[in-house]
Scaffold this motif. Structure first.
Motif, PDB file in Angstrom:
ATOM      1  N   TYR A 152       0.805  -1.226   0.000  1.00 40.93           N
ATOM      2  CA  TYR A 152       0.000   0.000   0.000  1.00 40.93           C
ATOM      3  C   TYR A 152       0.837   1.275   0.000  1.00 40.93           C
ATOM      4  O   TYR A 152       0.305   2.369  -0.171  1.00 40.93           O
ATOM      5  N   GLY A 153       2.158   1.155   0.137  1.00 40.09           N
ATOM      6  CA  GLY A 153       3.015   2.318  -0.062  1.00 40.09           C
ATOM      7  C   GLY A 153       3.247   2.601  -1.543  1.00 40.09           C
ATOM      8  O   GLY A 153       3.743   3.670  -1.912  1.00 40.09           O
ATOM      9  N   GLU A 155       2.066   3.283  -5.388  1.00 45.05           N
ATOM     10  CA  GLU A 155       0.870   3.913  -5.969  1.00 45.05           C
ATOM     11  C   GLU A 155       0.029   2.964  -6.816  1.00 45.05           C
ATOM     12  O   GLU A 155      -1.151   3.224  -7.031  1.00 45.05           O
ATOM     13  N   TRP A 158      -3.170   2.053  -5.114  1.00 47.00           N
ATOM     14  CA  TRP A 158      -4.159   3.047  -4.681  1.00 47.00           C
ATOM     15  C   TRP A 158      -5.467   3.078  -5.457  1.00 47.00           C
ATOM     16  O   TRP A 158      -6.527   3.292  -4.844  1.00 47.00           O
ATOM     17  N   PRO A 160      -7.843   1.069  -6.591  1.00 46.28           N
ATOM     18  CA  PRO A 160      -9.046   0.406  -6.057  1.00 46.28           C
ATOM     19  C   PRO A 160      -9.501   0.970  -4.713  1.00 46.28           C
ATOM     20  O   PRO A 160     -10.654   0.802  -4.342  1.00 46.28           O
ATOM     21  N   THR A 161      -8.595   1.621  -3.975  1.00 42.98           N
ATOM     22  CA  THR A 161      -8.971   2.141  -2.651  1.00 42.98           C
ATOM     23  C   THR A 161      -9.658   3.498  -2.760  1.00 42.98           C
ATOM     24  O   THR A 161     -10.248   3.971  -1.788  1.00 42.98           O
ATOM     25  N   GLY A 162      -9.556   4.134  -3.929  1.00 44.54           N
ATOM     26  CA  GLY A 162     -10.111   5.477  -4.068  1.00 44.54           C
ATOM     27  C   GLY A 162      -9.193   6.566  -3.564  1.00 44.54           C
ATOM     28  O   GLY A 162      -9.503   7.753  -3.675  1.00 44.54           O
ATOM     29  N   TYR A 163      -8.049   6.185  -3.005  1.00 46.17           N
ATOM     30  CA  TYR A 163      -7.098   7.206  -2.544  1.00 46.17           C
ATOM     31  C   TYR A 163      -6.458   7.867  -3.757  1.00 46.17           C
ATOM     32  O   TYR A 163      -5.879   7.173  -4.605  1.00 46.17           O
ATOM     33  N   PRO A 164      -6.586   9.173  -3.888  1.00 43.90           N
ATOM     34  CA  PRO A 164      -6.130   9.843  -5.114  1.00 43.90           C
ATOM     35  C   PRO A 164      -4.638  10.117  -5.144  1.00 43.90           C
ATOM     36  O   PRO A 164      -4.133  10.626  -6.149  1.00 43.90           O
ATOM     37  N   GLY A 165      -3.916   9.813  -4.065  1.00 40.71           N
ATOM     38  CA  GLY A 165      -2.512  10.212  -3.999  1.00 40.71           C
ATOM     39  C   GLY A 165      -2.415  11.627  -3.464  1.00 40.71           C
ATOM     40  O   GLY A 165      -3.428  12.308  -3.283  1.00 40.71           O
ATOM     41  N   PRO A 166      -1.189  12.065  -3.172  1.00 38.46           N
ATOM     42  CA  PRO A 166      -1.039  13.389  -2.573  1.00 38.46           C
ATOM     43  C   PRO A 166      -1.448  14.508  -3.526  1.00 38.46           C
ATOM     44  O   PRO A 166      -1.331  14.357  -4.742  1.00 38.46           O
ATOM     45  N   PRO A 167      -1.929  15.622  -2.952  1.00 41.02           N
ATOM     46  CA  PRO A 167      -2.301  16.773  -3.784  1.00 41.02           C
ATOM     47  C   PRO A 167      -1.061  17.464  -4.342  1.00 41.02           C
ATOM     48  O   PRO A 167       0.048  17.269  -3.851  1.00 41.02           O
ATOM     49  N   VAL A 169       1.309  20.595  -4.830  1.00 38.51           N
ATOM     50  CA  VAL A 169       1.668  21.767  -4.031  1.00 38.51           C
ATOM     51  C   VAL A 169       2.728  22.557  -4.782  1.00 38.51           C
ATOM     52  O   VAL A 169       3.602  21.977  -5.400  1.00 38.51           O
TER      53      VAL A 169
END
Lengths: 170, 540
Positions: A152-153, A155, A158, A160-167, A169
């Motif tokens: 899970y570290g 990408e 990610w 399937p989890t819906g986590y979009p990754g960092p925004p 900046v």
């Protein structure tokens, strides 16, 4: 014949397993995951076969085809980022999983890892997870944390989890 | 483009040495040597250097700054945390999140900033003979650090993860409040735990340490304080071992630090471990004892709506209701907060493996987590843990979880399920290996009542390590006095969370800042013979 007590005394009891999260590749875990010439720091071929056998069971339903190698490499990187006394305990854990007598009588895996089937490996994980022997529970916890962090570290894990990754900046 | 104030400062000539780059041994002379750069070390460095003293800071971790903070768990945990964010107690029953970088845990914490609760201070006065520790006498020091670090209650809306705690508690008639945070111009991203990429978090890394470096302080990184050399009355030097660039193995080179005064600020595991390695007098065997963790149990809910717990200020809502439902020294009380929910933290924390675990991960955006931080150290059945040493000299914390704590853990799991269901949770999964997602409070309660409470079955974590060099007026009971001065070495002080004689009962960073500000100011006056800058309204 070694007794269970001797096995635990020599293999696990001194510290048993430990745990981890995250990955370290000295300066760039990203590079470690992409490097076509990655050299394993901790895990030798036999250790890697163990991780490769456990990963599809630990992460059942989560690993796309061909991703096992990423988990194996991520696990190596994760262990390399741990203090020496923790690494030594992980070494002991792999020792127990490798040595045929302990593999059979402590882990309950009757076939060599490359030919062990998923049901047998799931039963092994479940047995350690609920073991009355606290060192075996901590060994399960170590494998759980190592492999979960290794996958899970990354990408690739990610979407399937819906986590979009960092925004973005800056 | 965000200005990397650390890179800029280094370029402007700050005296920063990465010990992993040494090619020979090194000697440093200073007025004050400070071991550790977290809440205690950073605050002390600013105050002592402002008083004109030559300060050297010794840090085991690396110097990393905003341009290194990519908001990736796989980078942040190995680089910025002890043991890659997986530090364990001796029996592996508790996982400890603790920083290991310049700025210490302040570089990676979730910014919650509370003054030491009045009832905690009252207990210290009564049990440990610390009459100077009243809310009134400490108020100016807290106010000074609140100004310094821009600490204010979070003015924006809480993120949905925090709002579930607020809503659920409100339904049950339980008061929640807004958490004060040490941020300035916060972007509300949610990645405080991986190092703030915008320099909004007012950690030691971007406040007190740059200010000390501007005044000529020396910062030594990748440097492990191995041993204080004691001549029978005072510390004469500090032996420091350089680490290699990866921070795991040691380099052949060492650094010897001579100073008039030595300050330990290596945290509540590191500071007692350094005292033990140095074999300083400890006639009553107090060093490393009564180490507290605020042991935490967790409850995971799946909500009908998206929560996106990875986004937005990680902690903004709390309730102290369950700290006050019983006497301070009665059954253990707990504070409720929420943690951020990122993939590695979630995956390693969520129980089970295979398909059941994957199902939880695939609903991560709907996941909501409440944590209960138990206030340990106020009851005879809560004596905390003890710090000892591995054969290689590295620290090892033994923290047995007593039945007293397990009773509170079970109560807390029940409370959290009640709040999550009250907020509309579709299911609640207490973090216990025997649990499955429960779809009603009734089912969850029955299960929680029956859980066997054991380590590595009930998940227990900690992000707050306190005690181990406890302060008090009786050397038989304490390692340092109420000013942080060591009882048996005349030029040694301890300025970090290790001096707390109990846990705090709240996230400890502001307690460390305020109490260190008081004690470091007194030390500055003692070393210079001149009054130091004090908050205007401080009386003692």
């Amino acid at each position: 014949m070694l007794t269970r007590r001797q096995l635990l005394g020599g293999g696990l009891a001194a510290g048993a397993a430990l745990v981890i999260a995250g990955l370290a590749y000295e300066f760039s875990p990203d590079r470690a995951l992409r490097d076509p010439h990655y050299r394993f720091v901790i895990l030798d071929e036999e250790d890697r076969a163990i991780v490769a056998a456990i990963a599809p069971v630990m992460l059942a339903g989560a690993l796309p085809a061909g991703a096992v190698e990423q988990v194996v490499r991520g696990t190596d990187v994760a262990i390399a980022g741990l203090p020496l006394h923790v690494r030594a305990q992980i070494r002991q854990l792999f020792g127990v999983l490798r040595f045929p007598l302990t593999r059979m009588f402590v882990a309950g895996i009757w076939h060599p890892w490359h030919s062990a089937n998923a049901g047998e490996i799931a039963a092994f994980l479940q047995h350690w997870r609920y073991s009355p022997v606290v060192q075996l529970r901590s060994a399960y916890d170590a494998l759980h944390q190592l492999l979960m962090a290794a996958w899970y570290g990354n990408e690739q894990a990610w979407p399937p989890t819906g986590y979009p990754g960092p925004p973005k900046v800056g | 483009m965000i200005r990397d104030i650390i890179a800029y400062g280094v370029k402007s000539g700050w005296k920063v040495h990465d010990a992993s780059q040494l090619s020979s041994d090194m000697h440093i002379d200073a007025d004050v040597a400070i071991v550790g750069t977290g809440a205690g070390g950073g605050t002390a460095a600013e105050i002592l250097s402002a008083a004109g003293l030559r300060v050297v800071l010794i840090e085991e971790g690396p110097l990393r700054s905003s341009s290194d903070f990519h908001m990736l768990e796989r980078e942040a945990y190995p680089q910025l945390y002890q043991d890659s964010a997986a530090r364990k107690t001796k029996d592996k029953g508790i996982t400890i999140l603790q920083g290991r970088a310049v700025g210490g845990s302040t570089t990676v914490n979730w910014t919650s900033s509370f003054r030491t609760p009045p009832e905690t201070l009252a207990y210290w006065r009564e049990q440990y003979g610390l009459p100077g520790y009243t809310p009134e006498t400490l108020a100016p020091w807290f106010a000074m650090m609140e100004r310094r670090l821009n600490i204010h209650p979070w003015a924006k809306a809480p993120n949905d993860n925090n709002d579930v705690l607020r809503r659920g508690a409100a339904k049950l008639g339980i008061l929640t409040e807004v958490i004060p945070r040490n941020v300035k111009g916060c972007w509300n991203l949610g990645y405080c735990g991986m190092g703030c990429p915008t320099n909004a978090k007012q950690s030691m890394l971007v406040t007190t340490i740059p200010s000390a470096l501007e005044r000529g302080a020396v910062l030594l990184t990748r440097a492990r304080a191995e041993r204080l050399v004691f001549d029978g009355a005072k510390i004469t030097s500090l032996r420091v071992r350089a680490l290699n660039a990866g921070g795991i193995t040691t380099s052949p080179y060492s650094v010897t630090v001579h100073a008039r005064h030595f300050v330990l600020a290596a945290g509540a595991i590191g500071s007692p471990a350094l005292l033990l390695r140095s074999a300083l007098p400890d006639p009553y065997e107090r060093v490393g004892k009564r180490t507290f963790l605020h042991p935490v149990v967790l409850s995971f809910a799946t909500m009908p709506e998206a929560v996106n717990g990875f986004s937005g200020a990680p902690q903004s809502i709390y309730t102290d209701h369950f700290l006050h439902t019983q006497p301070l020294d009665g059954p253990i009380g707990y504070k409720l907060e929420v943690p951020p929910i990122h993939p590695v933290l979630a995956a390693t924390t969520l129980i089970g493996f295979g398909e059941s675990h994957t199902r939880l991960m695939n609903e991560l955006t709907h996941g909501q987590v409440i944590i209960a931080l138990m206030r340990d150290g106020f009851n005879e059945h809560s004596q905390g843990g003890s710090v000892g040493l591995h054969a290689d000299g590295s620290p090892l914390l033994d923290y047995p979880i007593t039945d007293y704590i397990w009773e509170g853990a079970r109560r807390a799991l029940l409370t959290m399920a009640q709040i999550q269901f009250a907020a509309g949770a579709r299911s609640v999964l207490p973090m216990h290996e025997d649990a499955v997602p429960y779809h009603s409070l009734n089912a969850a309660s029955k299960a929680i009542e029956a859980f066997p409470m054991q380590i590595l079955r009930t998940l227990v974590v900690s992000a707050h390590v306190m005690g181990g060099c406890g302060m008090g007026n009786d050397p038989k009971q304490s390692v340092v006095d109420g000013n942080g001065a060591h009882y048996h070495a005349e030029n040694l002080s301890v300025f970090d969370g290790s001096i707390f004689p109990t846990s705090i009962g709240a996230n400890p960073q502001l307690s460390i800042y305020g109490i260190t500000a008081r004690n470091a100011t007194r030390l500055a006056e003692q070393l210079t013979g001149r009054p130091a800058l004090r908050p205007l309204d401080s009386v003692s």
